[in-house]
Structure formats: structure tokens, C-alpha cells
Design a protein around this motif. Structure first.
Motif, PDB file in Angstrom:
ATOM      1  N   GLU A  13       0.815  -1.217   0.000  1.00 57.93           N
ATOM      2  CA  GLU A  13       0.000   0.000   0.000  1.00 57.93           C
ATOM      3  C   GLU A  13       0.852   1.273   0.000  1.00 57.93           C
ATOM      4  O   GLU A  13       0.538   2.230  -0.703  1.00 57.93           O
ATOM      5  CB  GLU A  13      -0.930  -0.002   1.213  1.00 57.93           C
ATOM      6  N   TRP A  14       1.956   1.288   0.729  1.00 64.08           N
ATOM      7  CA  TRP A  14       2.804   2.490   0.792  1.00 64.08           C
ATOM      8  C   TRP A  14       3.423   2.794  -0.579  1.00 64.08           C
ATOM      9  O   TRP A  14       3.540   3.951  -0.971  1.00 64.08           O
ATOM     10  CB  TRP A  14       3.897   2.353   1.858  1.00 64.08           C
ATOM     11  N   LEU A  15       3.790   1.729  -1.320  1.00 66.61           N
ATOM     12  CA  LEU A  15       4.379   1.934  -2.640  1.00 66.61           C
ATOM     13  C   LEU A  15       3.317   2.398  -3.632  1.00 66.61           C
ATOM     14  O   LEU A  15       3.567   3.276  -4.467  1.00 66.61           O
ATOM     15  CB  LEU A  15       5.060   0.653  -3.129  1.00 66.61           C
ATOM     16  N   ARG A  16       2.100   1.807  -3.525  1.00 62.67           N
ATOM     17  CA  ARG A  16       1.016   2.224  -4.408  1.00 62.67           C
ATOM     18  C   ARG A  16       0.696   3.701  -4.192  1.00 62.67           C
ATOM     19  O   ARG A  16       0.509   4.462  -5.134  1.00 62.67           O
ATOM     20  CB  ARG A  16      -0.219   1.362  -4.135  1.00 62.67           C
ATOM     21  N   LEU A  19       3.552   5.834  -5.682  1.00 67.05           N
ATOM     22  CA  LEU A  19       3.485   5.921  -7.146  1.00 67.05           C
ATOM     23  C   LEU A  19       2.335   6.817  -7.596  1.00 67.05           C
ATOM     24  O   LEU A  19       2.517   7.681  -8.460  1.00 67.05           O
ATOM     25  CB  LEU A  19       3.338   4.522  -7.756  1.00 67.05           C
ATOM     26  N   ASP A  20       1.156   6.616  -7.005  1.00 67.37           N
ATOM     27  CA  ASP A  20       0.021   7.469  -7.366  1.00 67.37           C
ATOM     28  C   ASP A  20       0.293   8.921  -7.002  1.00 67.37           C
ATOM     29  O   ASP A  20      -0.096   9.833  -7.733  1.00 67.37           O
ATOM     30  CB  ASP A  20      -1.261   6.970  -6.690  1.00 67.37           C
ATOM     31  N   GLY A  21       0.979   9.145  -5.875  1.00 66.72           N
ATOM     32  CA  GLY A  21       1.358  10.502  -5.488  1.00 66.72           C
ATOM     33  C   GLY A  21       2.345  11.118  -6.475  1.00 66.72           C
ATOM     34  O   GLY A  21       2.274  12.312  -6.770  1.00 66.72           O
ATOM     35  N   LEU A  73       2.151  13.827 -18.860  1.00 64.50           N
ATOM     36  CA  LEU A  73       1.887  12.557 -19.548  1.00 64.50           C
ATOM     37  C   LEU A  73       1.527  11.411 -18.597  1.00 64.50           C
ATOM     38  O   LEU A  73       0.561  10.677 -18.846  1.00 64.50           O
ATOM     39  CB  LEU A  73       3.093  12.156 -20.398  1.00 64.50           C
ATOM     40  N   ALA A  74       2.270  11.222 -17.530  1.00 65.42           N
ATOM     41  CA  ALA A  74       2.017  10.086 -16.628  1.00 65.42           C
ATOM     42  C   ALA A  74       0.658  10.206 -15.957  1.00 65.42           C
ATOM     43  O   ALA A  74      -0.097   9.235 -15.871  1.00 65.42           O
ATOM     44  CB  ALA A  74       3.124   9.974 -15.582  1.00 65.42           C
ATOM     45  N   HIS A  75       0.333  11.407 -15.496  1.00 60.83           N
ATOM     46  CA  HIS A  75      -0.975  11.600 -14.856  1.00 60.83           C
ATOM     47  C   HIS A  75      -2.111  11.378 -15.853  1.00 60.83           C
ATOM     48  O   HIS A  75      -3.121  10.760 -15.532  1.00 60.83           O
ATOM     49  CB  HIS A  75      -1.054  12.999 -14.247  1.00 60.83           C
ATOM     50  N   THR A  76      -1.914  11.862 -17.070  1.00 57.37           N
ATOM     51  CA  THR A  76      -2.915  11.671 -18.111  1.00 57.37           C
ATOM     52  C   THR A  76      -3.086  10.189 -18.436  1.00 57.37           C
ATOM     53  O   THR A  76      -4.207   9.695 -18.576  1.00 57.37           O
ATOM     54  CB  THR A  76      -2.515  12.452 -19.381  1.00 57.37           C
ATOM     55  N   PHE A  77      -1.974   9.468 -18.517  1.00 52.99           N
ATOM     56  CA  PHE A  77      -2.009   8.023 -18.787  1.00 52.99           C
ATOM     57  C   PHE A  77      -2.752   7.288 -17.685  1.00 52.99           C
ATOM     58  O   PHE A  77      -3.633   6.473 -17.949  1.00 52.99           O
ATOM     59  CB  PHE A  77      -0.574   7.503 -18.919  1.00 52.99           C
ATOM     60  N   ARG A  78      -2.419   7.574 -16.438  1.00 51.45           N
ATOM     61  CA  ARG A  78      -3.019   6.859 -15.305  1.00 51.45           C
ATOM     62  C   ARG A  78      -4.467   7.273 -15.058  1.00 51.45           C
ATOM     63  O   ARG A  78      -5.211   6.547 -14.419  1.00 51.45           O
ATOM     64  CB  ARG A  78      -2.185   7.087 -14.054  1.00 51.45           C
ATOM     65  N   SER A  79      -4.869   8.435 -15.578  1.00 51.77           N
ATOM     66  CA  SER A  79      -6.248   8.891 -15.406  1.00 51.77           C
ATOM     67  C   SER A  79      -7.143   8.413 -16.543  1.00 51.77           C
ATOM     68  O   SER A  79      -8.294   8.827 -16.621  1.00 51.77           O
ATOM     69  CB  SER A  79      -6.297  10.417 -15.340  1.00 51.77           C
ATOM     70  N   ALA A  80      -6.611   7.585 -17.408  1.00 51.75           N
ATOM     71  CA  ALA A  80      -7.345   7.047 -18.563  1.00 51.75           C
ATOM     72  C   ALA A  80      -7.821   8.170 -19.483  1.00 51.75           C
ATOM     73  O   ALA A  80      -8.882   8.090 -20.078  1.00 51.75           O
ATOM     74  CB  ALA A  80      -8.514   6.174 -18.112  1.00 51.75           C
TER      75      ALA A  80
END
Length: 194
Positions: A13-16, A19-21, A73-80
Motif C-alpha cells: 500500500e505504501w508503494l502504491r 506511485l500514485d502521489g 503525460l504520466a498523470h494523463t495516462f493513469r487517469s485514462a
């Protein structure tokens, strides 16, 4: 391949959360650079009639634009929200679709990692040799290049994160679930600006 709940991660959970942060922080930074573009352009436009010159304003605007594009780019990718062509893959289901998703994500991870590697190498080269811009204000080039390097590196991390998620049986998080009602379809079209 075991199936996992698509909402959960195989990472602790801490790594997730880290990464999301990271993806969210990169998105916020992109937004800050977008505001900087607005302020610089506003200063350039308002300054002309008043005879006020903003030295190297065009250069700073271009560098902020590059930082905005790459850091987002990364936020856009992860936000679908990244543009995705699903014409072929939407007609496939089951294991063949899963394998295509994994192959495409692996190719994407390799390509982005390649670009990130060379962007970092270029930034380090500029830093070592003290390259400076040729504009009115001499700015060390590694500073504006850092936004591109950081953005591509974070995107590579996001791709590898997603690839690991897919390899362990998770559903793709880079695509939105199918719309369940006509109202949801209309809402998505309105959000996309089409």
C-alpha cells in the motif's frame, strides 16, 4: 496468471500511494507550468503597448510548454485520459485481448524508457558541459531539459507499473470502463470536448 481485483495493486500500500502521489505531483507540476505560460504570455501581451519588454519571454514560454507537455503525460495516462485507439482491440475479448494489452504496454514501456534514457543523457550532457541558451538571458540548458527528462522518466515508471499490474492479472487501468447508459456516453463526449 491469477486474477486480481482491478482496483487493487500487487504492490504494498505504501508503494502504491507513493506511485500514485508521484503521478499526481507530476500532473500538478504540469498545471503550474501551464499557469506560468499564461502569466508570461499575459506579461508579453500587456507589456507591448506599454513599452515594457519581458526579456527572453518567448524562450521561457517554450520551456514551460515543454515541461507542461512532458510532466502531464504520466498523470494523463493513469487517469485514462490519454488518447487511445481501440478500433481493433475493442473487437477482441478474453485471453487474446489480454495478451495484446500486455504486448502493447510492454512495447510502450520499452519505447518510453528508451526516450527517457536519452533525455536524461542529454540533460546530463548539458549539465556536465555547462551548455547555456543562446537567448537574451543565458540559462543553463539542463534546467529546461529537466522537465522533459523528469516527465518521460515518470511516464516510463507509469508504463512499467501498468505492465506489472497487467502481468499479474489486473484489468487495464489506462482505459475507462464501458459506458453503461446513454447518459454516461453523452457525459463522456461532453467531457472530452468533442
Amino acid at each position: 496468471m491469477s486474477s486480481i481485483d482491478p482496483r487493487h495493486s500487487i504492490f504494498p500500500e505504501w508503494l502504491r500511494k507513493a506511485l500514485d502521489g508521484l503521478y499526481l505531483a507530476a500532473g500538478w507540476l504540469a498545471g503550474i507550468f501551464l499557469i506560468a505560460i499564461f502569466l508570461i504570455m499575459l506579461s508579453l501581451s500587456a507589456g507591448r503597448p506599454l513599452g515594457i519588454d519581458v526579456p527572453a519571454g518567448d524562450d521561457f514560454t517554450a520551456w514551460c510548454m515543454a515541461a507542461t507537455a512532458f510532466l502531464g503525460l504520466a498523470h494523463t495516462f493513469r487517469s485514462a485520459e490519454l488518447i487511445r485507439m481501440g478500433l481493433l482491440i475493442d473487437r477482441i475479448s478474453g485471453l487474446p485481448r489480454k495478451m495484446i494489452e500486455i504486448a502493447c504496454t510492454a512495447i510502450g514501456a520499452a519505447a518510453v524508457s528508451y526516450f527517457a534514457w536519452y533525455a536524461i543523457e542529454m540533460t546530463l550532457f548539458s549539465w556536465r558541459f555547462n551548455d547555456v541558451s543562446m537567448g537574451v538571458i543565458a540559462v543553463p540548458l539542463w534546467i529546461p531539459q529537466f522537465g522533459m527528462s523528469a516527465g518521460l522518466t515518470i511516464l516510463a515508471i507509469a508504463f512499467v507499473d501498468e505492465l506489472i499490474h497487467l502481468l499479474f492479472g489486473g484489468a487495464p487501468r489506462y482505459e475507462k470502463p464501458k459506458a453503461e447508459s446513454p447518459d454516461e456516453i453523452i457525459e463522456r463526449v461532453m467531457e472530452s470536448g468533442v
